[in-house]
Write an enzyme that holds these catalytic residues in place. Structure first.
Site, PDB file in Angstrom:
ATOM      1  N   GLY A 178     -28.841   0.967 -27.174  1.00 31.73           N
ATOM      2  CA  GLY A 178     -28.810   1.524 -28.471  1.00 31.73           C
ATOM      3  C   GLY A 178     -28.156   0.641 -29.620  1.00 31.73           C
ATOM      4  O   GLY A 178     -28.749   0.575 -30.591  1.00 31.73           O
TER       5      GLY A 178
ATOM      6  N   GLU B  40     -34.011   3.911 -16.030  1.00 31.32           N
ATOM      7  CA  GLU B  40     -34.812   4.630 -16.636  1.00 31.32           C
ATOM      8  C   GLU B  40     -36.199   4.368 -15.951  1.00 31.32           C
ATOM      9  O   GLU B  40     -36.954   5.193 -16.331  1.00 31.32           O
ATOM     10  CB  GLU B  40     -35.080   4.357 -18.098  1.00 31.32           C
ATOM     11  CG  GLU B  40     -33.550   5.116 -19.045  1.00 31.32           C
ATOM     12  CD  GLU B  40     -33.394   4.451 -20.232  1.00 31.32           C
ATOM     13  OE1 GLU B  40     -34.288   3.740 -20.847  1.00 31.32           O
ATOM     14  OE2 GLU B  40     -32.211   4.573 -20.726  1.00 31.32           O
TER      15      GLU B  40
ATOM     16  N   GLU C 155     -25.383  -1.453 -14.504  1.00 28.45           N
ATOM     17  CA  GLU C 155     -25.411  -0.407 -15.797  1.00 28.45           C
ATOM     18  C   GLU C 155     -24.896   1.020 -14.778  1.00 28.45           C
ATOM     19  O   GLU C 155     -25.783   1.434 -14.206  1.00 28.45           O
ATOM     20  CB  GLU C 155     -26.691  -0.534 -16.095  1.00 28.45           C
ATOM     21  CG  GLU C 155     -26.937  -1.911 -16.894  1.00 28.45           C
ATOM     22  CD  GLU C 155     -28.000  -1.651 -17.999  1.00 28.45           C
ATOM     23  OE1 GLU C 155     -27.586  -1.724 -18.899  1.00 28.45           O
ATOM     24  OE2 GLU C 155     -29.035  -1.087 -17.485  1.00 28.45           O
TER      25      GLU C 155
ATOM     26  N   LYS D 189     -36.169  -0.631 -25.740  1.00 29.23           N
ATOM     27  CA  LYS D 189     -36.682   0.446 -24.965  1.00 29.23           C
ATOM     28  C   LYS D 189     -38.101   0.856 -25.475  1.00 29.23           C
ATOM     29  O   LYS D 189     -38.970   0.028 -26.030  1.00 29.23           O
ATOM     30  CB  LYS D 189     -35.756   1.607 -24.829  1.00 29.23           C
ATOM     31  CG  LYS D 189     -34.454   1.156 -24.246  1.00 29.23           C
ATOM     32  CD  LYS D 189     -33.598   2.504 -23.642  1.00 29.23           C
ATOM     33  CE  LYS D 189     -32.302   1.849 -23.360  1.00 29.23           C
ATOM     34  NZ  LYS D 189     -31.337   2.940 -22.776  1.00 29.23           N
TER      35      LYS D 189
ATOM     36  N   HIS E 251     -34.550  -1.150 -14.228  1.00 31.73           N
ATOM     37  CA  HIS E 251     -33.633  -0.313 -15.204  1.00 31.73           C
ATOM     38  C   HIS E 251     -33.353   1.245 -14.399  1.00 31.73           C
ATOM     39  O   HIS E 251     -34.365   1.757 -14.046  1.00 31.73           O
ATOM     40  CB  HIS E 251     -34.129  -0.352 -16.493  1.00 31.73           C
ATOM     41  CG  HIS E 251     -33.317   0.244 -17.522  1.00 31.73           C
ATOM     42  ND1 HIS E 251     -33.037   1.479 -17.682  1.00 31.73           N
ATOM     43  CD2 HIS E 251     -32.726  -0.435 -18.301  1.00 31.73           C
ATOM     44  CE1 HIS E 251     -32.053   1.558 -18.715  1.00 31.73           C
ATOM     45  NE2 HIS E 251     -31.667   0.542 -19.084  1.00 31.73           N
TER      46      HIS E 251
ATOM     47  N   ASN F 241     -31.912  -4.612 -25.418  1.00 30.39           N
ATOM     48  CA  ASN F 241     -33.327  -3.796 -24.614  1.00 30.39           C
ATOM     49  C   ASN F 241     -33.692  -2.631 -25.882  1.00 30.39           C
ATOM     50  O   ASN F 241     -32.674  -1.556 -25.760  1.00 30.39           O
ATOM     51  CB  ASN F 241     -32.735  -2.947 -23.171  1.00 30.39           C
ATOM     52  CG  ASN F 241     -33.995  -2.255 -22.754  1.00 30.39           C
ATOM     53  OD1 ASN F 241     -34.999  -2.176 -23.222  1.00 30.39           O
ATOM     54  ND2 ASN F 241     -33.286  -1.285 -21.521  1.00 30.39           N
TER      55      ASN F 241
ATOM     56  N   SER G 151     -23.363   1.514 -22.982  1.00 31.25           N
ATOM     57  CA  SER G 151     -22.833   1.885 -24.260  1.00 31.25           C
ATOM     58  C   SER G 151     -21.808   0.789 -24.666  1.00 31.25           C
ATOM     59  O   SER G 151     -20.685   0.891 -25.167  1.00 31.25           O
ATOM     60  CB  SER G 151     -21.924   3.223 -24.144  1.00 31.25           C
ATOM     61  OG  SER G 151     -22.562   4.271 -23.940  1.00 31.25           O
TER      62      SER G 151
ATOM     63  N   GLY H 117     -26.455   5.004 -22.667  1.00 32.54           N
ATOM     64  CA  GLY H 117     -26.748   5.891 -23.813  1.00 32.54           C
ATOM     65  C   GLY H 117     -26.264   7.139 -24.150  1.00 32.54           C
ATOM     66  O   GLY H 117     -26.328   8.078 -24.899  1.00 32.54           O
TER      67      GLY H 117
HETATM   68  C1  PEP Z   1     -29.177   0.107 -21.382  1.00 29.95           C
HETATM   69  O1  PEP Z   1     -30.364   0.938 -21.513  1.00 29.95           O
HETATM   70  O2  PEP Z   1     -29.757  -0.780 -20.464  1.00 29.95           O
HETATM   71  C2  PEP Z   1     -28.117   0.519 -22.033  1.00 29.95           C
HETATM   72  C3  PEP Z   1     -26.996  -0.255 -21.749  1.00 29.95           C
HETATM   73  O3  PEP Z   1     -28.102   1.407 -23.061  1.00 29.95           O
HETATM   74  P1  PEP Z   1     -26.889   1.564 -24.006  1.00 29.95           P
HETATM   75  O4  PEP Z   1     -26.340   0.491 -24.443  1.00 29.95           O
HETATM   76  O5  PEP Z   1     -27.584   2.552 -25.214  1.00 29.95           O
HETATM   77  O6  PEP Z   1     -25.817   2.656 -23.315  1.00 29.95           O
END
Ligand code: PEP
Length: 263
Positions: free
Chosen positions: A248, A97, A180, A11, A95, A9, A226, A186
């Site tokens: 990320g 976010e 998640e 973003k 998500h 992803n 993460s 993040g």
């Molecule tokens: C995400 O945004 O779905 C995500 C898991 O981000 P990160 O891997 O950066 O934690």
């Protein structure tokens, strides 16, 4: 046998040119990988060109969101069938976010309210995707306050039940659900592997109670939060974790390829 799905992803990162460069490099890095399904989730504006470039490779494309109507006067929104037309085969839905569950401190309440997705809109989006043949990756996850208050299972169960409301057994069986934990996204703070697997198993149990064992055994449940090259193998070897939704670490070809190869 559930084939693990590794999704990157991106973003609000990468121009069209950067997106194209990325997939041109990734296709070389993961040529021959067959034990995992791989998708990238570029910003809308790059999705079509990325889909064109990955045609005939083992890389697919997802969009990061959709609207729940087929078409109409919905300024700024993108319909599932438009995403499909652009070459996407999956859509991320709900998500944290877009649900506004991330608690950004650098936003005013009015700005923060912009991120207002609910279980009801998630469910409407899931239905519209399935109606046109776009595969939903439905996200769920608890905040740190919910976890500290021992509400993780209750919160996740409600998000899953509400998000899947009204689906047929066949539709439910083809779903991808991404667990998640909001506090792990993040932040560099990954959920303990046994706990991540436990929650994914609880999600599978919720699907079983709604749609039966066969559907629950076929639904794919990703972990996200993460995920990095150095923790991916352990997470991905768990019985109830069928892939990863990566933020990320999906922005660099080497890291994303290492995660894919750790399946
Ligand atoms: C995400 O945004 O779905 C995500 C898991 O981000 P990160 O891997 O950066 O934690």
């Amino acid at each position: 046998m559930r084939k693990p799905l590794i999704a990157g992803n991106w973003k609000m990162n990468k121009t069209i040119g950067e997106s194209v460069d990325f997939v041109e490099n990734l296709r070389t890095e993961i040529a021959g990988v067959e034990n995992a399904e791989v998708i990238v989730c570029p910003p809308y504006l790059a999705a079509h060109e990325v889909a064109r470039r990955v045609g005939g490779t083992n890389i697919g494309v997802a969009v990061q969101d959709v609207f729940w109507k087929e078409q109409g006067a919905y300024t700024s929104q993108v319909a599932p069938k438009m995403a499909l037309d652009a070459g996407a085969t999956y859509a991320i839905i709900g998500h944290s976010e877009t649900r506004g569950r991330f608690g950004k401190e650098d936003m005013t309440p009015a700005q923060f309210a912009y991120f207002a997705e609910s279980d009801e809109t998630v469910n409407a989006k899931v239905h519209e995707c399935l109606a046109v043949g776009l595969k939903p990756i439905m996200c769920c996850g608890e905040t740190i306050d919910e976890r500290k208050a021992d509400r993780t299972d209750e919160v996740i169960k409600a998000q899953v039940e509400n998000g899947l409301k009204g689906l047929t057994t066949e539709q439910a069986a083809g779903m991808v659900i991404a667990y998640e934990p909001v506090w792990a996204i993040g932040t560099g703070e990954v959920c303990d592997t046994p706990e991540a697997n436990r929650v994914c198993g609880m999600i599978r149990g919720t699907v079983a109670s709604l749609f039966g064992d066969a559907a629950a055994q076929s639904v794919r449940i990703q972990y996200g939060g993460s995920v990095k090259p150095d923790n991916a193998a352990e997470l991905l070897s768990q019985s109830d974790i069928d892939g990863a939704l990566v933020g990320g670490a999906s922005l660099k070809v080497a890291d994303f390829a290492a995660i894919i190869k750790s399946v």
